[in-house]
Design a protein around this motif. Structure first.
Motif, PDB file in Angstrom:
ATOM      1  N   UNK A 154       0.799  -1.227   0.000  1.00 38.36           N
ATOM      2  CA  UNK A 154       0.000   0.000   0.000  1.00 38.36           C
ATOM      3  C   UNK A 154       0.828   1.272   0.000  1.00 38.36           C
ATOM      4  N   UNK A 155       2.009   1.238   0.562  1.00 37.14           N
ATOM      5  CA  UNK A 155       2.786   2.474   0.702  1.00 37.14           C
ATOM      6  C   UNK A 155       3.947   2.500  -0.269  1.00 37.14           C
ATOM      7  N   UNK A 156       4.292   3.706  -0.719  1.00 31.46           N
ATOM      8  CA  UNK A 156       5.478   3.886  -1.549  1.00 31.46           C
ATOM      9  C   UNK A 156       6.723   3.769  -0.678  1.00 31.46           C
ATOM     10  N   UNK A 157       7.861   3.613  -1.337  1.00 32.91           N
ATOM     11  CA  UNK A 157       9.087   3.327  -0.595  1.00 32.91           C
ATOM     12  C   UNK A 157      10.019   4.536  -0.599  1.00 32.91           C
ATOM     13  N   UNK A 158      10.403   5.049   0.572  1.00 33.50           N
ATOM     14  CA  UNK A 158      11.246   6.251   0.611  1.00 33.50           C
ATOM     15  C   UNK A 158      12.640   6.035   0.061  1.00 33.50           C
ATOM     16  N   UNK A 159      13.194   4.837   0.255  1.00 34.42           N
ATOM     17  CA  UNK A 159      14.541   4.569  -0.236  1.00 34.42           C
ATOM     18  C   UNK A 159      14.551   4.606  -1.756  1.00 34.42           C
ATOM     19  N   UNK A 160      13.573   3.918  -2.377  1.00 32.72           N
ATOM     20  CA  UNK A 160      13.506   3.903  -3.836  1.00 32.72           C
ATOM     21  C   UNK A 160      13.167   5.276  -4.390  1.00 32.72           C
ATOM     22  N   UNK A 161      12.197   5.956  -3.783  1.00 31.43           N
ATOM     23  CA  UNK A 161      11.776   7.273  -4.274  1.00 31.43           C
ATOM     24  C   UNK A 161      12.929   8.268  -4.208  1.00 31.43           C
ATOM     25  N   UNK A 162      13.665   8.262  -3.105  1.00 27.15           N
ATOM     26  CA  UNK A 162      14.788   9.190  -2.964  1.00 27.15           C
ATOM     27  C   UNK A 162      15.890   8.872  -3.960  1.00 27.15           C
ATOM     28  N   UNK A 163      16.202   7.565  -4.108  1.00 24.40           N
ATOM     29  CA  UNK A 163      17.265   7.174  -5.029  1.00 24.40           C
ATOM     30  C   UNK A 163      16.911   7.500  -6.475  1.00 24.40           C
ATOM     31  N   UNK A 164      15.657   7.276  -6.859  1.00 28.37           N
ATOM     32  CA  UNK A 164      15.241   7.557  -8.233  1.00 28.37           C
ATOM     33  C   UNK A 164      15.153   9.059  -8.505  1.00 28.37           C
ATOM     34  N   UNK A 165      14.701   9.819  -7.519  1.00 28.93           N
ATOM     35  CA  UNK A 165      14.484  11.239  -7.722  1.00 28.93           C
ATOM     36  C   UNK A 165      15.707  12.101  -7.529  1.00 28.93           C
ATOM     37  N   UNK A 166      16.818  11.483  -7.117  1.00 29.88           N
ATOM     38  CA  UNK A 166      18.004  12.267  -6.777  1.00 29.88           C
ATOM     39  C   UNK A 166      18.540  13.070  -7.962  1.00 29.88           C
ATOM     40  N   UNK A 167      18.443  12.531  -9.163  1.00 29.09           N
ATOM     41  CA  UNK A 167      19.006  13.194 -10.339  1.00 29.09           C
ATOM     42  C   UNK A 167      17.952  13.901 -11.191  1.00 29.09           C
ATOM     43  N   UNK A 168      16.710  13.943 -10.706  1.00 24.24           N
ATOM     44  CA  UNK A 168      15.656  14.615 -11.465  1.00 24.24           C
ATOM     45  C   UNK A 168      15.530  16.065 -10.993  1.00 24.24           C
ATOM     46  N   UNK A 169      15.426  16.962 -11.946  1.00 22.73           N
ATOM     47  CA  UNK A 169      15.338  18.393 -11.605  1.00 22.73           C
ATOM     48  C   UNK A 169      13.874  18.780 -11.396  1.00 22.73           C
ATOM     49  N   UNK A 170      13.236  18.132 -10.419  1.00 23.63           N
ATOM     50  CA  UNK A 170      11.841  18.444 -10.117  1.00 23.63           C
ATOM     51  C   UNK A 170      11.744  19.753  -9.346  1.00 23.63           C
ATOM     52  N   UNK A 171      10.629  20.480  -9.496  1.00 21.10           N
ATOM     53  CA  UNK A 171      10.424  21.644  -8.638  1.00 21.10           C
ATOM     54  C   UNK A 171      10.485  21.242  -7.166  1.00 21.10           C
ATOM     55  N   UNK A 172      10.996  22.109  -6.295  1.00 19.61           N
ATOM     56  CA  UNK A 172      11.207  21.721  -4.899  1.00 19.61           C
ATOM     57  C   UNK A 172       9.977  21.142  -4.222  1.00 19.61           C
ATOM     58  N   UNK A 173       8.800  21.759  -4.419  1.00 20.26           N
ATOM     59  CA  UNK A 173       7.617  21.265  -3.706  1.00 20.26           C
ATOM     60  C   UNK A 173       7.157  19.910  -4.224  1.00 20.26           C
ATOM     61  N   UNK A 174       7.298  19.676  -5.522  1.00 16.73           N
ATOM     62  CA  UNK A 174       6.933  18.373  -6.071  1.00 16.73           C
ATOM     63  C   UNK A 174       7.869  17.302  -5.528  1.00 16.73           C
ATOM     64  N   UNK A 175       9.175  17.584  -5.515  1.00  9.96           N
ATOM     65  CA  UNK A 175      10.149  16.626  -4.989  1.00  9.96           C
ATOM     66  C   UNK A 175       9.877  16.326  -3.523  1.00  9.96           C
ATOM     67  N   UNK A 176       9.614  17.357  -2.727  1.00 12.43           N
ATOM     68  CA  UNK A 176       9.364  17.161  -1.301  1.00 12.43           C
ATOM     69  C   UNK A 176       8.050  16.423  -1.080  1.00 12.43           C
TER      70      UNK A 176
END
Length: 549
Positions: free
Chosen positions: A145-167
């Motif tokens: 049911x829940x997303x994974x913080x380790x995977x989400x952080x690792x995948x999003x580390x190199x994406x230039x997402x807007x700060x609020x979307x990333x957070x």
């Protein structure tokens, strides 16, 4: 997920301690080989600019299918007690307070409402399509049911997402654990005891897990702040930083609350003021040490996911061979439910923000970024193997296979395609935008330094040769910042050793002024947290070089 005695990564006979020195050496050799494999693959992933978790999962799966590869079984204690605390803590410590305060309402809705909706949908699909009993279907839904913080952080580390979307994506994955953990424990209790669900008790359990974990994590963070303010020993600071996540996790688990929530809260508390607790040298050292630890743990744990799947499939009964279709159906359900939940929530948020035309791009990115990873696997491994009456829990192997398969599917499919989805959405920050923001901030810091230098010149307490050297350095930095802005839009030594010492001291004073100006710019929302961290590191490097001279 829950604490316990440390487990082990074992070979062909799971859950059995080595009987001889030779067995022990083979186990150590297997672990070392795994570390080497994971490190090599992760290094190439960084060089090729592709998501490391996705490539690591594929590499682990490929190695597991080779003839003669020893069977590796993952111990839930190793994942929950050894691997997760530092990874969760590092993810939470990187989360900026400012953006977190801005998104806490949607994060709360996603962390509770979306988890419940996902668990219910996956459970219903599993009952309809798979041979799982309704009890074990409920377990599968709760686990995934829940997303994974380790995977989400690792995948999003190199994406230039807007700060609020990333957070928003990262905070959701960090704070939805308490809801999922309660559901897993309720579901596992139903499956192991064939009892009815006690939802009133589950609600109280959620408050205990989430509230207790929050209190303990905040207390640990507060104590560590007091300790770190009173020490400047680099070795001691490093040891404290490495021990902090384990202390938060173990204390919370000992109190029968959520160790994961405690780790997250401790990381957020310390991350908000960590730069002000230490000096430049220690900050650089902690960054290097923690970067190495996170790199190794992430590399190993994502490789393990791929390595574990073939062995889990071999343990299935013959009637469960349609598991690939079941896994794809569950993964599709999770994505569909996430999109159906996020789209109206995003529309409401945009309407309240005064946006007339609803933007589909943000909900699409938020949906595709909701990958599963290490924590669902740890939750599935924590499901008991036997019922209360001693009867084996027959559907547990299929739940494990489906959990691992869905994790692999999300990490590979969503992981490899997340960057193209972000680019297609058009919400990613352009490199020129980031460069302009950093150049403007550098110019503001140089102006702050020059203003302080003029104050010192008026006092006539500093030799002119030192003032000239400092002024030339700041003007050069100001010119460099202006050149960078222009591109994005379209030194001389002191006379004596004494003067050199004065120069180094005054330059350190000016760095302190620039650091204060940097924090002021961030507090005034003039720069992002990413820019603040990058410039702070630049100032730390310069201050360290001045100290080493």
């Amino acid at each position: 997920m829950s604490g316990g005695a440390p487990g082990s990564l074992v070979g062909r006979e799971p859950e059995r301690l080595p009987q001889s020195q030779g067995d022990g050496m083979r186990s150590v050799g297997t672990v070392l080989a795994l570390v080497v494999l994971a490190t090599v693959v992760a290094t190439f992933a960084r060089r090729w600019r592709i998501p490391a978790p996705s490539l690591l999962v594929v590499a682990g799966l490929a190695v597991a299918l080779l003839p003669g590869t020893p069977q590796i079984e993952i111990s839930p204690e190793i994942i929950g007690l050894v691997v997760l605390p530092p990874l969760l803590y590092a993810s939470a410590e990187d989360m900026p307070w400012r953006e977190l305060r801005a998104v806490w309402k949607p994060v709360g809705i996603l962390a509770i409402g979306l988890v419940l909706a996902s668990a219910a949908a996956v459970g219903a699909v599993a009952v309809l399509l798979t041979p799982l009993s309704w009890q074990m279907a409920f377990v599968l839904g709760a686990v995934l049911a829940s997303t994974d913080p380790v995977a989400v952080t690792a995948l999003g580390r190199r994406l230039a997402l807007p700060p609020r979307v990333q957070v928003l994506v990262q905070a959701e994955s960090l704070f939805n654990d308490a809801t999922s953990l309660v559901l897993v424990r309720v579901a596992a209790g139903i499956a192991a005891a064939s009892a009815a669900a006690n939802w009133e008790s589950a609600g109280g359990r959620f408050l205990v897990l989430a509230g207790g974990g929050t209190v303990i994590g905040a207390a640990v963070g507060g104590v560590i702040i007091l300790i770190r303010r009173r020490t400047e020993d680099p070795v001691l600071e490093t040891v404290i930083a490495l021990v902090t996540p384990y202390a938060a996790y173990l204390l919370a688990e000992a109190a029968h609350t959520s160790g994961v929530t405690s780790c997250v809260v401790a990381g957020v508390v310390l991350g908000g003021g960590g730069d002000r607790l230490t000096n430049a040298r220690i900050r650089l050292q902690l960054h290097a040490v923690y970067g190495t630890v996170v790199f190794l743990l992430e590399s190993v744990v994502f490789s393990l996911i791929g390595l574990a799947l073939p062995a889990e499939v071999r343990a299935l009964a013959h009637g469960d061979r349609a598991w690939p279709l079941y896994a794809l159906a569950v993964a599709a359900t999770l994505i569909a439910v996430r999109l159906l939940w996020i789209a109206p929530l995003s529309a409401v948020v945009q309407r309240r923000g005064g946006i007339g035309r609803i933007n589909w791009r943000v909900p699409m990115v938020l949906t595709w970024a909701g990958t599963r990873g290490v924590m669902p696997l740890a939750a599935a491994l924590s499901v008991p193997e036997v019922m209360r009456n001693g009867t084996p829990l027959a559907d547990r192997p299929l739940v494990l296979v489906l959990t691992t398969s869905v994790v692999v599917v999300t990490l590979v499919v969503q992981g490899f395609t997340l960057a193209p989805v972000v680019r297609a959405s058009g919400i990613a920050l352009e490199p020129a935008h980031t460069a302009r923001e950093e150049a403007r901030a550098r110019a503001r810091l140089a102006h702050a330094g020059l203003a302080r230098l003029e104050e010192l010149a008026e006092l006539e307490v500093v030799p002119d040769v030192v003032l000239d050297r400092l002024r030339r350095g700041l003007v050069a930095r100001l010119d460099d910042a202006r050149d960078r802005l222009a591109e994005s839009d379209g030194a001389e030594g002191a006379a004596t050793e004494s003067a050199d010492r004065v120069y180094r001291q005054l330059r350190r004073d000016l760095i302190a002024v620039e650091t204060d100006e940097l924090q002021r710019l961030y507090d005034a929302h003039a720069i992002s947290d990413t820019t603040r961290r990058r410039l702070q590191r630049s100032l730390d490097l310069e201050e360290t070089r001045l100290t080493d001279v």
